[in-house]
Design an enzyme around this catalytic site. Structure first.
Site, PDB file in Angstrom:
ATOM      1  N   HIS A  25     -18.914   4.898   2.549  1.00  0.00           N
ATOM      2  CA  HIS A  25     -17.817   5.894   2.412  1.00  0.00           C
ATOM      3  C   HIS A  25     -16.474   5.438   3.013  1.00  0.00           C
ATOM      4  O   HIS A  25     -15.429   5.261   2.596  1.00  0.00           O
ATOM      5  CB  HIS A  25     -18.239   7.042   3.115  1.00  0.00           C
ATOM      6  CG  HIS A  25     -16.981   8.030   3.190  1.00  0.00           C
ATOM      7  ND1 HIS A  25     -16.615   8.634   2.093  1.00  0.00           N
ATOM      8  CD2 HIS A  25     -16.509   8.740   4.279  1.00  0.00           C
ATOM      9  CE1 HIS A  25     -15.689   9.611   2.498  1.00  0.00           C
ATOM     10  NE2 HIS A  25     -15.601   9.589   3.904  1.00  0.00           N
ATOM     11  N   GLY A  38       0.849  -1.309   0.049  1.00  0.00           N
ATOM     12  CA  GLY A  38      -0.081  -0.142   0.084  1.00  0.00           C
ATOM     13  C   GLY A  38       0.784   1.030   0.322  1.00  0.00           C
ATOM     14  O   GLY A  38       1.949   1.416   0.652  1.00  0.00           O
ATOM     15  N   LEU A  65      -1.717   6.995   2.395  1.00  0.00           N
ATOM     16  CA  LEU A  65      -1.143   7.804   3.382  1.00  0.00           C
ATOM     17  C   LEU A  65      -0.433   6.971   4.424  1.00  0.00           C
ATOM     18  O   LEU A  65       0.504   7.429   5.085  1.00  0.00           O
ATOM     19  CB  LEU A  65      -2.011   8.810   3.958  1.00  0.00           C
ATOM     20  CG  LEU A  65      -2.291   9.982   3.125  1.00  0.00           C
ATOM     21  CD1 LEU A  65      -3.525  10.793   3.669  1.00  0.00           C
ATOM     22  CD2 LEU A  65      -1.060  10.811   2.919  1.00  0.00           C
ATOM     23  N   ALA A  66      -1.136   5.924   4.741  1.00  0.00           N
ATOM     24  CA  ALA A  66      -0.558   4.903   5.882  1.00  0.00           C
ATOM     25  C   ALA A  66       0.786   4.044   5.058  1.00  0.00           C
ATOM     26  O   ALA A  66       1.676   4.248   5.677  1.00  0.00           O
ATOM     27  CB  ALA A  66      -1.710   3.873   6.271  1.00  0.00           C
ATOM     28  N   GLY A  67       0.539   3.594   4.116  1.00  0.00           N
ATOM     29  CA  GLY A  67       1.513   2.827   3.344  1.00  0.00           C
ATOM     30  C   GLY A  67       2.795   3.730   2.806  1.00  0.00           C
ATOM     31  O   GLY A  67       3.957   3.268   3.081  1.00  0.00           O
ATOM     32  N   ARG A 103     -21.195  11.803  11.650  1.00  0.00           N
ATOM     33  CA  ARG A 103     -22.051  11.228  10.454  1.00  0.00           C
ATOM     34  C   ARG A 103     -23.044   9.922  10.376  1.00  0.00           C
ATOM     35  O   ARG A 103     -24.064  10.111   9.788  1.00  0.00           O
ATOM     36  CB  ARG A 103     -20.748  10.544   9.514  1.00  0.00           C
ATOM     37  CG  ARG A 103     -19.690  11.487   9.316  1.00  0.00           C
ATOM     38  CD  ARG A 103     -18.536  10.871   8.633  1.00  0.00           C
ATOM     39  NE  ARG A 103     -17.811  11.964   8.093  1.00  0.00           N
ATOM     40  CZ  ARG A 103     -16.563  11.936   7.510  1.00  0.00           C
ATOM     41  NH1 ARG A 103     -15.972  10.658   7.170  1.00  0.00           N
ATOM     42  NH2 ARG A 103     -15.881  13.005   7.057  1.00  0.00           N
ATOM     43  N   ARG A 143     -16.356   6.870  12.692  1.00  0.00           N
ATOM     44  CA  ARG A 143     -15.185   7.718  12.725  1.00  0.00           C
ATOM     45  C   ARG A 143     -15.721   8.956  12.485  1.00  0.00           C
ATOM     46  O   ARG A 143     -16.613   9.289  11.836  1.00  0.00           O
ATOM     47  CB  ARG A 143     -14.518   7.321  11.343  1.00  0.00           C
ATOM     48  CG  ARG A 143     -13.306   7.990  11.384  1.00  0.00           C
ATOM     49  CD  ARG A 143     -12.397   7.845  10.233  1.00  0.00           C
ATOM     50  NE  ARG A 143     -12.812   7.931   8.865  1.00  0.00           N
ATOM     51  CZ  ARG A 143     -13.019   8.872   8.084  1.00  0.00           C
ATOM     52  NH1 ARG A 143     -12.567  10.289   8.555  1.00  0.00           N
ATOM     53  NH2 ARG A 143     -13.340   8.901   6.911  1.00  0.00           N
ATOM     54  N   LEU A 152      -7.079  10.281   8.021  1.00  0.00           N
ATOM     55  CA  LEU A 152      -5.762  10.975   7.583  1.00  0.00           C
ATOM     56  C   LEU A 152      -4.851  11.172   8.646  1.00  0.00           C
ATOM     57  O   LEU A 152      -3.880  10.781   8.625  1.00  0.00           O
ATOM     58  CB  LEU A 152      -5.905  12.295   6.851  1.00  0.00           C
ATOM     59  CG  LEU A 152      -7.076  12.549   5.600  1.00  0.00           C
ATOM     60  CD1 LEU A 152      -6.755  13.833   4.979  1.00  0.00           C
ATOM     61  CD2 LEU A 152      -6.565  11.316   4.726  1.00  0.00           C
ATOM     62  N   GLU A 160      -6.725   2.559   7.133  1.00  0.00           N
ATOM     63  CA  GLU A 160      -8.061   1.921   7.196  1.00  0.00           C
ATOM     64  C   GLU A 160      -8.294   0.425   7.040  1.00  0.00           C
ATOM     65  O   GLU A 160      -9.149   0.027   7.640  1.00  0.00           O
ATOM     66  CB  GLU A 160      -8.626   2.526   6.065  1.00  0.00           C
ATOM     67  CG  GLU A 160     -10.231   2.611   6.034  1.00  0.00           C
ATOM     68  CD  GLU A 160     -11.095   3.254   4.863  1.00  0.00           C
ATOM     69  OE1 GLU A 160     -10.388   4.064   4.184  1.00  0.00           O
ATOM     70  OE2 GLU A 160     -12.186   2.705   4.591  1.00  0.00           O
TER      71      GLU A 160
HETATM   72  C1  LIG Z   1     -14.070  10.830  -1.253  1.00  0.00           C
HETATM   73  C2  LIG Z   1     -13.272  10.542   0.166  1.00  0.00           C
HETATM   74  C3  LIG Z   1     -12.866  11.790   0.774  1.00  0.00           C
HETATM   75  C4  LIG Z   1     -12.541  11.543   1.937  1.00  0.00           C
HETATM   76  N1  LIG Z   1     -11.959  12.736   2.817  1.00  0.00           N
HETATM   77  C5  LIG Z   1     -11.377  12.662   3.948  1.00  0.00           C
HETATM   78  C6  LIG Z   1     -10.797  13.605   4.849  1.00  0.00           C
HETATM   79  O1  LIG Z   1     -11.248  14.789   4.468  1.00  0.00           O
HETATM   80  N2  LIG Z   1     -10.404  13.564   5.875  1.00  0.00           N
HETATM   81  C7  LIG Z   1     -10.054  12.113   6.548  1.00  0.00           C
HETATM   82  O2  LIG Z   1      -9.400  12.114   7.512  1.00  0.00           O
HETATM   83  N3  LIG Z   1     -10.340  11.127   5.653  1.00  0.00           N
HETATM   84  C8  LIG Z   1     -11.131  11.178   4.591  1.00  0.00           C
HETATM   85  N4  LIG Z   1     -11.555  10.117   3.894  1.00  0.00           N
HETATM   86  C9  LIG Z   1     -10.911   8.776   4.360  1.00  0.00           C
HETATM   87  C10 LIG Z   1      -9.341   8.695   3.930  1.00  0.00           C
HETATM   88  O3  LIG Z   1      -9.319   9.183   2.572  1.00  0.00           O
HETATM   89  C11 LIG Z   1      -9.051   7.262   3.826  1.00  0.00           C
HETATM   90  O4  LIG Z   1      -9.594   6.407   5.058  1.00  0.00           O
HETATM   91  C12 LIG Z   1      -7.656   7.046   3.860  1.00  0.00           C
HETATM   92  O5  LIG Z   1      -7.067   7.780   2.797  1.00  0.00           O
HETATM   93  C13 LIG Z   1      -7.043   5.558   3.721  1.00  0.00           C
HETATM   94  O6  LIG Z   1      -5.917   5.556   3.555  1.00  0.00           O
HETATM   95  P1  LIG Z   1      -5.081   4.170   3.547  1.00  0.00           P
HETATM   96  O7  LIG Z   1      -3.603   4.592   3.581  1.00  0.00           O
HETATM   97  O8  LIG Z   1      -5.426   3.463   4.615  1.00  0.00           O
HETATM   98  O9  LIG Z   1      -5.492   3.334   2.310  1.00  0.00           O
HETATM   99  P2  LIG Z   1      -5.318   3.723   0.665  1.00  0.00           P
HETATM  100  O10 LIG Z   1      -5.211   5.193   0.386  1.00  0.00           O
HETATM  101  O11 LIG Z   1      -6.972   3.287   0.247  1.00  0.00           O
HETATM  102  O12 LIG Z   1      -4.380   3.209   0.131  1.00  0.00           O
HETATM  103  C14 LIG Z   1      -4.469   1.570  -0.317  1.00  0.00           C
HETATM  104  C15 LIG Z   1      -3.142   1.482  -0.824  1.00  0.00           C
HETATM  105  O13 LIG Z   1      -3.280  -0.141  -0.871  1.00  0.00           O
HETATM  106  C16 LIG Z   1      -2.976  -0.662  -2.155  1.00  0.00           C
HETATM  107  N5  LIG Z   1      -3.617  -1.857  -2.044  1.00  0.00           N
HETATM  108  C17 LIG Z   1      -5.024  -1.976  -1.908  1.00  0.00           C
HETATM  109  N6  LIG Z   1      -5.406  -3.502  -2.029  1.00  0.00           N
HETATM  110  C18 LIG Z   1      -4.084  -3.959  -2.561  1.00  0.00           C
HETATM  111  C19 LIG Z   1      -4.128  -5.257  -2.952  1.00  0.00           C
HETATM  112  N7  LIG Z   1      -4.850  -6.181  -2.773  1.00  0.00           N
HETATM  113  N8  LIG Z   1      -2.643  -5.424  -3.368  1.00  0.00           N
HETATM  114  C20 LIG Z   1      -1.909  -4.523  -3.284  1.00  0.00           C
HETATM  115  N9  LIG Z   1      -1.932  -3.224  -2.978  1.00  0.00           N
HETATM  116  C21 LIG Z   1      -3.187  -3.002  -2.618  1.00  0.00           C
HETATM  117  C22 LIG Z   1      -3.528   0.489  -2.990  1.00  0.00           C
HETATM  118  O14 LIG Z   1      -3.027   0.442  -4.283  1.00  0.00           O
HETATM  119  C23 LIG Z   1      -3.223   1.856  -2.140  1.00  0.00           C
HETATM  120  O15 LIG Z   1      -1.569   1.984  -2.472  1.00  0.00           O
HETATM  121  C24 LIG Z   1     -12.206  10.339   2.561  1.00  0.00           C
HETATM  122  C25 LIG Z   1     -12.468   9.275   1.874  1.00  0.00           C
HETATM  123  C26 LIG Z   1     -13.034   9.280   0.568  1.00  0.00           C
HETATM  124  C27 LIG Z   1     -13.704   8.162  -0.006  1.00  0.00           C
END
Ligand SMILES: Cc1cc2nc3c(=O)[nH]c(=O)nc-3n(C[C@H](O)[C@H](O)[C@H](O)COP(=O)(O)OP(=O)(O)OC[C@H]3O[C@@H](n4cnc5c(N)ncnc54)[C@H](O)[C@@H]3O)c2cc1C
Length: 637
Positions: free
Chosen positions: A401, A40, A43-45, A330, A435, A441, A425
């Site tokens: 969402h 991933g 933002l986390a990865g 929410r 949440r 984020l 997430e």
């Molecule tokens: C439209 C929208 C607006 C939002 N706005 C906000 C906000 O303003 N503030 C806030 O705090 N939160 C917001 N959120 C929530 C927030 O964006 C997400 O919870 C957060 O960005 C998730 O980050 P993450 O790094 O956990 O995962 P993601 O950003 O989903 O990244 C997942 C990563 O894992 C990789 N991946 C996934 N599955 C696989 C697989 N099977 N094999 C290999 N790689 C894989 C993907 O390629 C990607 O690189 C919003 C969400 C949405 C949908």
């Protein structure tokens, strides 16, 4: 099995400091001896891979997209919380902690949430140092706005593109490590299995999405940051590639899945407009700072909004929740929108929408100010709906969402599978049953920049890790399993498209396990999901070959996992005999139709253990102990 969350002892505010001191360290020279897989680049990865590379570990970083910058995090709009108290309006680490615990309906771990609030301020400093262009006040301080469930302004933002800007910051740090040779990037790879050797996660098997090759990668530890599974509902605000496959495959390898029924339905999305729509668009919660939510007082009133006089409008959130008004959390806002529409007061062609009206704010502050704050969101709305929100109220409706459920992790972010860490997430998170806005984020970056760099070191320093290579039989078995499954998918040769199965699954979940749930519906949906799964494996059509670029195959694999996972989701909802946050079982509600918890019997995280394809999974409990806050009926009045 006893789920040990490994929460450090001592006063809440000292736990993290003490824990960091007590964790074993890996000295700088020894860090070079360890390989870590991070799956991933959101933002986390992205933040984890960059930080671990910077520390001196060798990192392999994987993602589905062609560039780490295309992770779903880029879509985040409204902002990121931190307890800086720049506004001098009463914020503090304690208040952020308390708001988050209460917002989650008292179903999160105190120690994790307190640490998150503590770390929040470091995130802002870190991101400012990276050059993230946060909005600023006239005097130069960073600006803040309000989000749901809080009475202070603590949300830092970069217009409606906060996720994009934060991701570019993480990406810059990541690319620096790529250039330094610390991080190797593997884009266009999909993880299909976790490899477990001697009870430890020691590698992954991925499919190269361009060539179709199945590849094996070994490591000393694996970090999953693969995002959430809201797409199980088919229509959601998530990116099209968001999936449950990575976490679900890990579940099948021994990582417990916690609280899958905690799903978040966001109240302000552009309403569904057609049967063949495949995506929904969020209108950020930040809009509720200035937008007022209303419906006509009279059911069935179809007059255009500007012909409905003030006296005939029902500003139901302001009426019912005078303290928080339009900025209730929410889950509360979504349920109320549904209730209004169910009473026949919904607006628009379908009747499944409510107004979000900016007329007062524009009259008060001027169009220029509103445009400065939300310009890109207004533009997006107009492009999609052909209606100008500066002149006519937006129409919005709740949509799937975000998910609070995910793989269970302890205080160190390690799952029940030793050596498998889960962040962002993808884990079962610090958000309890609901949440609060702008907290995802915060959590993703807290996990990646500030928590895993310590806790993974503690694990690596204190664990015996015999050398393994991809020649190990566990890799051979995993490759065989993945290849057979992939082959099986392209051999079904049925008649119904994968999307059609996914759409039906989404309908089932939305109807029976969406904003409102009841026992009859949950049981019915379980049977419907089982039947759909059966039909999928006999009648799906997956064109093309497995040894090639094949997006139909990618989707089929994800939908197959969603079908299996959906059953776990509804089962979890059925077994939780209470309502809390986003999980609302109609049998458990207060007289005012709010979620009614059962703290005596359900003050715990439920963590599911996979027991085999034909055996019921086992439900374990991690009791949630509240020593610092009092459990109360949540009220936003
Ligand atoms: C439209 C929208 C607006 C939002 N706005 C906000 C906000 O303003 N503030 C806030 O705090 N939160 C917001 N959120 C929530 C927030 O964006 C997400 O919870 C957060 O960005 C998730 O980050 P993450 O790094 O956990 O995962 P993601 O950003 O989903 O990244 C997942 C990563 O894992 C990789 N991946 C996934 N599955 C696989 C697989 N099977 N094999 C290999 N790689 C894989 C993907 O390629 C990607 O690189 C919003 C969400 C949405 C949908």
């Amino acid at each position: 099995m006893h789920l040990d969350a490994k929460i450090p002892s001592g006063p809440l505010s000292e736990k993290w400091d003490r824990h960091r001191f007590e964790l074993k360290l890996v000295n700088p020279a020894n860090k070079r001896k360890f390989n870590i897989i991070v799956v991933g680049t959101g933002l986390a990865g992205g933040s984890a891979a960059a930080s671990l590379g910077e520390l001196g570990y060798y990192v392999k970083n994987f993602c589905i997209q062609d560039s780490p910058r295309r992770a779903h995090s880029i879509a985040a709009q409204g902002g990121i919380n931190a307890a800086k108290n720049y506004q001098n309006d009463g914020d503090s680490i304690w208040r952020l902690f308390y708001d988050t615990i209460k917002g989650g309906d008292f179903r999160a771990r105190e120690a994790n949430v307190y640490r998150l609030a503590q770390v929040s301020n470091h995130i802002i400093d870190h991101c400012v140092a990276q050059g993230i262009p946060f909005a600023r006040e006239y005097g130069g301080l960073l600006a803040n706005r309000s989000f749901g469930g809080a009475q202070v302004s603590r949300t830092f933002y970069a217009r409606g593109q906060t996720g994009q800007q934060l991701l570019l910051g993480a990406y810059s740090s990541l690319m620096r490590q790529v250039a330094a040779g610390q991080v190797s990037m593997f884009p266009r790879r999909e993880i299909l299995d976790i490899v477990v050797i001697n009870g430890q996660a020691r590698g992954i098997v991925v499919r190269n999405l361009v060539t179709g090759d199945i590849e094996s990668h070994e490591a000393d530890a694996v970090v999953l940051c693969t995002g959430g599974y809201a797409n199980v509902f088919y229509l959601s605000t998530n990116a099209m590639a968001s999936n449950v496959s990575a976490t679900f495959r890990a579940y099948k390898k021994g990582a417990f899945f916690a609280n899958p029924c905690y799903t978040q339905i966001h109240p302000t999305c552009i309403p569904v407009h057609g049967t063949y729509q495949s995506k929904l668009t969020l209108m950020s919660e930040s809009l509720r700072n200035d937008g007022r939510v209303w419906v006509p007082k009279t059911p069935g009133d179809k007059r255009p909004p500007n012909q409905i006089p003030e006296s005939e409008r029902d500003y139901y959130l302001e009426e019912k929740y005078p303290s928080f008004g339009n900025l209730v959390p929410r889950d509360v806002a979504s349920r109320n929108a549904k209730a209004q529409c169910d009473m026949g007061k919904g607006v628009g062609e379908t009747g499944f929408a409510v107004y979000l009206d900016f007329a007062d704010a524009i009259g008060r502050d001027g169009k220029g100010v509103i445009e400065q704050k939300y310009g890109n969101l207004f533009q997006m709305y107009e492009k999609i709906t052909a209606s100008n929100p500066y002149e006519t109220p937006m129409m919005i409706y709740p949509a799937s969402h975000y998910v609070m459920g995910g793989l269970w992790v302890d205080y160190n972010l390690m799952s029940t599978l030793e050596g498998l860490f889960v962040m962002g997430e993808a884990n079962f998170s610090d958000h309890g049953a609901n949440r609060l806005g702008a907290s995802a984020l915060m959590q993703g970056l807290a996990d990646g920049y500030f928590i895993i760099p310590y806790t993974i070191g503690g694990y690596l320093a204190g664990t015996h890790l015999p050398e393994v290579t991809t020649d190990h039989p566990a890799f051979t078995d995993a490759v065989r399993y993945v290849t057979e499954r992939t082959q099986k998918l392209v051999s079904i040769n049925g008649k119904r498209t994968v999307d059609d199965f996914h759409r039906e699954l989404g309908h089932i979940l939305w109807e029976y396990c969406g904003m409102s749930r009841n026992d009859e519906g949950l049981l019915k949906s379980r049977t419907m999901i089982q039947e759909l799964k059966e039909e999928f494996w006999n009648n799906a059509v997956v064109p093309g070959s497995s040894q090639d670029f094949n997006q139909s195959l990618e989707r089929a694999g994800r939908v197959a996992d969603f079908l299996e996972f959906a059953e776990l989701l509804v089962m979890d909802a059925f077994k939780r005999r209470e309502s809390c946050g986003g999980h609302f079982n109609e049998a458990f509600q207060t007289e005012e139709h709010e979620a009614l918890r059962d703290d005596e019997n359900f003050c715990h995280a439920a963590a599911w253990e996979f027991k085999g394809d034909d055996t019921e999974p086992e439900r374990h409990q991690e009791p949630l102990v509240f020593e610092n806050v009092e459990l109360t009926q949540r009220s936003y009045k």
